[in-house]
Design a protein around this motif. Structure first.
Motif, PDB file in Angstrom:
ATOM      1  N   ARG A  33      -8.545  -4.019   0.310  1.00  0.00           N
ATOM      2  CA  ARG A  33      -7.698  -4.850   1.157  1.00  0.00           C
ATOM      3  C   ARG A  33      -7.998  -6.337   1.035  1.00  0.00           C
ATOM      4  O   ARG A  33      -7.125  -7.178   1.244  1.00  0.00           O
ATOM      5  CB  ARG A  33      -7.801  -4.396   2.614  1.00  0.00           C
ATOM      6  CG  ARG A  33      -7.181  -3.032   2.856  1.00  0.00           C
ATOM      7  CD  ARG A  33      -7.364  -2.549   4.262  1.00  0.00           C
ATOM      8  NE  ARG A  33      -6.691  -3.420   5.219  1.00  0.00           N
ATOM      9  CZ  ARG A  33      -6.794  -3.281   6.535  1.00  0.00           C
ATOM     10  NH1 ARG A  33      -7.507  -2.293   7.043  1.00  0.00           N
ATOM     11  NH2 ARG A  33      -6.157  -4.118   7.329  1.00  0.00           N
ATOM     12  N   SER A  49       0.335   2.226   7.062  1.00  0.00           N
ATOM     13  CA  SER A  49      -0.426   3.365   7.585  1.00  0.00           C
ATOM     14  C   SER A  49       0.358   4.220   8.569  1.00  0.00           C
ATOM     15  O   SER A  49      -0.091   5.305   8.942  1.00  0.00           O
ATOM     16  CB  SER A  49      -1.707   2.870   8.265  1.00  0.00           C
ATOM     17  OG  SER A  49      -1.415   2.253   9.509  1.00  0.00           O
ATOM     18  N   PHE A 101      -3.245   7.401   6.745  1.00  0.00           N
ATOM     19  CA  PHE A 101      -4.345   7.389   5.787  1.00  0.00           C
ATOM     20  C   PHE A 101      -5.584   8.076   6.360  1.00  0.00           C
ATOM     21  O   PHE A 101      -6.241   8.841   5.676  1.00  0.00           O
ATOM     22  CB  PHE A 101      -4.715   5.959   5.367  1.00  0.00           C
ATOM     23  CG  PHE A 101      -3.609   5.205   4.690  1.00  0.00           C
ATOM     24  CD1 PHE A 101      -2.910   5.740   3.612  1.00  0.00           C
ATOM     25  CD2 PHE A 101      -3.265   3.936   5.117  1.00  0.00           C
ATOM     26  CE1 PHE A 101      -1.896   5.022   2.980  1.00  0.00           C
ATOM     27  CE2 PHE A 101      -2.264   3.211   4.494  1.00  0.00           C
ATOM     28  CZ  PHE A 101      -1.574   3.757   3.421  1.00  0.00           C
ATOM     29  N   GLU A 130      -4.553  -0.875  -3.562  1.00  0.00           N
ATOM     30  CA  GLU A 130      -5.303   0.189  -2.910  1.00  0.00           C
ATOM     31  C   GLU A 130      -5.835  -0.274  -1.555  1.00  0.00           C
ATOM     32  O   GLU A 130      -6.320  -1.399  -1.425  1.00  0.00           O
ATOM     33  CB  GLU A 130      -6.476   0.605  -3.797  1.00  0.00           C
ATOM     34  CG  GLU A 130      -6.055   1.121  -5.151  1.00  0.00           C
ATOM     35  CD  GLU A 130      -7.234   1.365  -6.071  1.00  0.00           C
ATOM     36  OE1 GLU A 130      -8.370   1.506  -5.582  1.00  0.00           O
ATOM     37  OE2 GLU A 130      -6.996   1.406  -7.281  1.00  0.00           O
ATOM     38  N   THR A 131      -5.765   0.606  -0.573  1.00  0.00           N
ATOM     39  CA  THR A 131      -6.281   0.269   0.753  1.00  0.00           C
ATOM     40  C   THR A 131      -7.790   0.052   0.734  1.00  0.00           C
ATOM     41  O   THR A 131      -8.312  -0.622   1.612  1.00  0.00           O
ATOM     42  CB  THR A 131      -5.920   1.350   1.787  1.00  0.00           C
ATOM     43  OG1 THR A 131      -6.469   2.599   1.371  1.00  0.00           O
ATOM     44  CG2 THR A 131      -4.418   1.469   1.970  1.00  0.00           C
ATOM     45  N   TYR A 188       0.821  -1.214   0.000  1.00  0.00           N
ATOM     46  CA  TYR A 188       0.000   0.000   0.000  1.00  0.00           C
ATOM     47  C   TYR A 188       0.857   1.267   0.000  1.00  0.00           C
ATOM     48  O   TYR A 188       0.351   2.348   0.275  1.00  0.00           O
ATOM     49  CB  TYR A 188      -0.928   0.016   1.218  1.00  0.00           C
ATOM     50  CG  TYR A 188      -1.820  -1.196   1.328  1.00  0.00           C
ATOM     51  CD1 TYR A 188      -2.699  -1.548   0.305  1.00  0.00           C
ATOM     52  CD2 TYR A 188      -1.792  -1.997   2.464  1.00  0.00           C
ATOM     53  CE1 TYR A 188      -3.520  -2.666   0.399  1.00  0.00           C
ATOM     54  CE2 TYR A 188      -2.616  -3.105   2.577  1.00  0.00           C
ATOM     55  CZ  TYR A 188      -3.480  -3.433   1.547  1.00  0.00           C
ATOM     56  OH  TYR A 188      -4.294  -4.537   1.654  1.00  0.00           O
ATOM     57  N   ASP A 231      -2.355   6.849  12.174  1.00  0.00           N
ATOM     58  CA  ASP A 231      -2.617   6.290  10.861  1.00  0.00           C
ATOM     59  C   ASP A 231      -2.536   7.421   9.837  1.00  0.00           C
ATOM     60  O   ASP A 231      -3.335   8.363   9.885  1.00  0.00           O
ATOM     61  CB  ASP A 231      -4.007   5.651  10.854  1.00  0.00           C
ATOM     62  CG  ASP A 231      -4.371   4.961   9.557  1.00  0.00           C
ATOM     63  OD1 ASP A 231      -4.101   5.539   8.472  1.00  0.00           O
ATOM     64  OD2 ASP A 231      -4.944   3.862   9.625  1.00  0.00           O
ATOM     65  N   TYR A 286      -1.078  -3.490   6.421  1.00  0.00           N
ATOM     66  CA  TYR A 286      -1.802  -2.219   6.500  1.00  0.00           C
ATOM     67  C   TYR A 286      -1.255  -1.365   7.645  1.00  0.00           C
ATOM     68  O   TYR A 286      -1.027  -0.162   7.484  1.00  0.00           O
ATOM     69  CB  TYR A 286      -3.313  -2.433   6.684  1.00  0.00           C
ATOM     70  CG  TYR A 286      -4.026  -1.113   6.801  1.00  0.00           C
ATOM     71  CD1 TYR A 286      -4.436  -0.428   5.670  1.00  0.00           C
ATOM     72  CD2 TYR A 286      -4.227  -0.515   8.046  1.00  0.00           C
ATOM     73  CE1 TYR A 286      -5.041   0.820   5.771  1.00  0.00           C
ATOM     74  CE2 TYR A 286      -4.821   0.723   8.154  1.00  0.00           C
ATOM     75  CZ  TYR A 286      -5.227   1.386   7.008  1.00  0.00           C
ATOM     76  OH  TYR A 286      -5.806   2.624   7.117  1.00  0.00           O
TER      77      TYR A 286
END
Length: 177
Positions: free
Chosen positions: A72, A92, A112, A68-69, A57, A110, A88
């Motif tokens: 998942r 992140s 994101f 792409e997150t 990611y 995080d 992740y």
């Protein structure tokens, strides 16, 4: 090689990881070296798989993403939920915010979502070992990276000593004396 590792390698190759430039070669070569290092350290299979896919990611230090997150489930189907959760978590990480207090139980941000969390000790340990393997690979393979970042990484990883297993601690002391 187990089925999940083979599937992960196929997915990474299919997403072009062997054609993406990365310090010390290609992204795929780096991911394979990190996986091999974690295997030598005898970490759990989920952590090794996360090491193989840790940049899937993108990361705070390497923006190129292979997936792409928002999708998942694709990576979960390949490497399993535990390993994907660690991928992740790694991707992140807002490093500037999270690294300094990681070993002291400080909040994890995080990058994101902007959310802060308090990961349990086991997640912090897995994250720390994955991070050490990632950075030590770069230090070993790229002299410019070593010169520029080695001293700071040594200080950071020394502060994470309580989170690292014996093999990772030994590697830090050997590679970054």
């Amino acid at each position: 090689m187990d089925d999940r590792t083979a599937a992960a390698l196929d997915l990474l190759a299919g997403r072009g990881a062997e054609e993406i430039a990365h310090p010390g070669g290609t992204l795929l070569a780096h991911l394979q070296r990190v996986h091999a290092m974690l295997e030598r350290w005898r970490v759990r299979p989920a952590v090794r798989l996360a090491g193989l896919c840790h940049a899937f990611y993108g990361t705070d230090g390497f923006a190129t993403a292979l997936g792409e997150t928002s999708r998942r489930a694709e990576l979960v189907a390949c490497i399993g939920e535990e390993a994907e959760n660690l991928v992740y978590f790694y991707a992140s990480c807002d490093r500037a915010s999270s690294y300094p207090e990681l070993a002291r139980g400080g909040p994890f941000r995080d990058r994101f979502s902007g959310e802060r969390s308090d990961p349990p000790p086991a997640a912090r340990r897995d994250f720390a070992e994955l991070t050490v393997a990632n950075e030590l690979d770069l230090v070993e393979i790229n002299p410019e990276f070593r010169e520029r970042y080695g001293p700071g990484l040594r200080d950071l990883f020394t502060s994470w000593d309580a989170l690292l297993g014996d093999a990772a601690r030994h590697a830090v002391r050997t590679v970054l004396p």
